[in-house]
Structures are given as structure tokens and as C-alpha cells.
Scaffold this motif. Structure first.
Motif, PDB file in Angstrom:
ATOM      1  N   THR A  70      -2.529  81.614  -6.020  1.00 31.23           N
ATOM      2  CA  THR A  70      -3.883  81.820  -6.530  1.00 31.23           C
ATOM      3  C   THR A  70      -4.348  80.573  -7.262  1.00 31.23           C
ATOM      4  OG1 THR A  70      -3.048  82.797  -8.575  1.00 31.23           O
ATOM      5  CG2 THR A  70      -3.639  84.332  -6.799  1.00 31.23           C
ATOM      6  N   GLY A  71      -5.648  80.394  -7.289  1.00 30.87           N
ATOM      7  CA  GLY A  71      -6.209  79.239  -7.971  1.00 30.87           C
ATOM      8  C   GLY A  71      -7.714  79.328  -8.024  1.00 30.87           C
ATOM      9  N   THR A  72      -8.323  78.205  -8.368  1.00 28.59           N
ATOM     10  CA  THR A  72      -9.776  78.096  -8.360  1.00 28.59           C
ATOM     11  C   THR A  72     -10.146  76.771  -7.714  1.00 28.59           C
ATOM     12  OG1 THR A  72      -9.864  77.058 -10.559  1.00 28.59           O
ATOM     13  CG2 THR A  72     -10.109  79.471 -10.466  1.00 28.59           C
ATOM     14  N   VAL A  73     -11.332  76.735  -7.154  1.00 32.08           N
ATOM     15  CA  VAL A  73     -11.895  75.488  -6.650  1.00 32.08           C
ATOM     16  C   VAL A  73     -13.302  75.364  -7.234  1.00 32.08           C
ATOM     17  CG1 VAL A  73     -12.826  76.476  -4.490  1.00 32.08           C
ATOM     18  CG2 VAL A  73     -12.318  74.029  -4.626  1.00 32.08           C
ATOM     19  N   ARG A  74     -13.586  74.202  -7.782  1.00 30.83           N
ATOM     20  CA  ARG A  74     -14.931  73.898  -8.256  1.00 30.83           C
ATOM     21  C   ARG A  74     -15.600  73.065  -7.179  1.00 30.83           C
ATOM     22  NH1 ARG A  74     -16.430  70.158 -13.484  1.00 30.83           N
ATOM     23  NH2 ARG A  74     -18.616  69.854 -12.924  1.00 30.83           N
ATOM     24  N   VAL A  75     -16.779  73.503  -6.736  1.00 38.38           N
ATOM     25  CA  VAL A  75     -17.575  72.788  -5.756  1.00 38.38           C
ATOM     26  C   VAL A  75     -18.925  72.540  -6.411  1.00 38.38           C
ATOM     27  CG1 VAL A  75     -18.519  72.771  -3.430  1.00 38.38           C
ATOM     28  CG2 VAL A  75     -16.385  74.003  -3.884  1.00 38.38           C
ATOM     29  N   GLU A  76     -19.229  71.269  -6.641  1.00 39.95           N
ATOM     30  CA  GLU A  76     -20.364  70.862  -7.460  1.00 39.95           C
ATOM     31  C   GLU A  76     -20.227  71.532  -8.831  1.00 39.95           C
ATOM     32  OE1 GLU A  76     -23.823  69.276  -4.818  1.00 39.95           O
ATOM     33  OE2 GLU A  76     -23.559  71.403  -4.363  1.00 39.95           O
ATOM     34  N   ASP A  99      -7.518  73.921  -8.981  1.00 39.77           N
ATOM     35  CA  ASP A  99      -6.498  74.244  -9.976  1.00 39.77           C
ATOM     36  C   ASP A  99      -5.625  75.377  -9.462  1.00 39.77           C
ATOM     37  OD1 ASP A  99      -7.142  72.905 -12.779  1.00 39.77           O
ATOM     38  OD2 ASP A  99      -9.058  73.461 -11.880  1.00 39.77           O
ATOM     39  N   ASN A 100      -4.318  75.277  -9.735  1.00 41.82           N
ATOM     40  CA  ASN A 100      -3.405  76.386  -9.485  1.00 41.82           C
ATOM     41  C   ASN A 100      -3.388  77.209 -10.769  1.00 41.82           C
ATOM     42  OD1 ASN A 100      -1.275  78.165  -9.243  1.00 41.82           O
ATOM     43  ND2 ASN A 100       0.096  76.690  -8.289  1.00 41.82           N
ATOM     44  N   THR A 101      -3.890  78.446 -10.697  1.00 35.88           N
ATOM     45  CA  THR A 101      -3.952  79.309 -11.871  1.00 35.88           C
ATOM     46  C   THR A 101      -2.816  80.326 -11.899  1.00 35.88           C
ATOM     47  OG1 THR A 101      -5.431  80.852 -10.726  1.00 35.88           O
ATOM     48  CG2 THR A 101      -6.468  79.101 -12.039  1.00 35.88           C
TER      49      THR A 101
END
Length: 128
Positions: A70-76, A99-101
Motif C-alpha cells: 500500500t502507498g500513496t501517489v501525488r500527481v500534481e 510513498d510506501n505507507t
């Protein structure tokens, strides 16, 4: 051409370039490359717990397909959750970070269009 590849049979590289905007990355050479097609390439990547990339841009269109973790990706300026089965599309030049959350490796395919050639796509760090 080898038709079936297992992760333990692949050569893994640790990303140790100081100019790369992240920590905790490992990746394979392209698992789909010119012996198969010259239209795109695919790498298998993993990011350990706590691993992350800083906000950056790349010169290739690419997509992340999440296999495990699991993680998050920021796009703009938007942030999205990542879990197995998620596909994140990142057009060339768009600022993004990952990020690996979770508490396990975040494993994902990186699909590049045009094909990624090691050392050729400039990565520009951006301010968060």
C-alpha cells in the motif's frame, strides 16, 4: 527470449544515485524490452517500508500498476491511495511523488512509453 520470469530469477538493482529523488527503491531491467517490442518497456520495482520519492518530473509517459503493498501517489497537487490492482497514469512532465505507507514492500510494474533506456530520462527534483 524467455517466456516466463519469476521475481527471484530477475536481476535487481538498488537505486543509489544521489541525484535520484527517492529512497528505498529496487528495480529490474526491463522485463519487456526490444526483444519483444520497441513500443514500450516495463520494469518490476519495489519500495521498502518508509520508502518514498520526492516530487519530480520525468521525460517519459509512464504508469504504475500496483502488485502488492500500500502507498500513496501525488500527481500534481492531488494525492491518491495505492493498493494491489491500482493503476496510476503519469504523463511526461507532470510532477509526481510516491510513498510506501505500509509495513511491507510496495511492489509495482512501471510501464514506460517510449521505452526507458537506463540513464536517459532526466529526473528533475521539485520543491514539495
Amino acid at each position: 527470449m524467455k517466456y516466463v520470469l519469476a521475481p527471484q530469477e530477475m536481476e535487481w538493482h538498488t537505486l543509489e544515485k544521489p541525484e535520484f529523488p527517492g529512497v528505498g527503491f529496487q528495480f529490474t531491467d526491463s522485463v519487456v524490452d526490444e526483444d519483444y517490442t520497441s513500443a514500450y518497456s516495463i520494469q518490476l520495482s519495489r519500495m521498502g517500508p518508509g520508502g518514498r520519492s520526492k516530487l519530480h518530473r520525468e521525460s517519459h509517459n509512464h504508469a504504475f500498476y500496483i502488485v502488492a503493498g500500500t502507498g500513496t501517489v501525488r500527481v500534481e497537487k492531488e494525492t491518491f491511495d495505492l493498493k494491489p490492482g491500482t493503476l496510476a497514469k503519469i504523463p511526461r512532465g507532470i510532477p509526481h511523488a510516491m510513498d510506501n505507507t505500509g509495513s511491507t514492500d510496495l511492489e509495482f510494474l512501471v510501464i514506460y512509453d517510449p521505452p526507458y533506456v537506463t540513464g536517459t530520462n532526466a529526473v528533475a527534483n521539485l520543491e514539495d
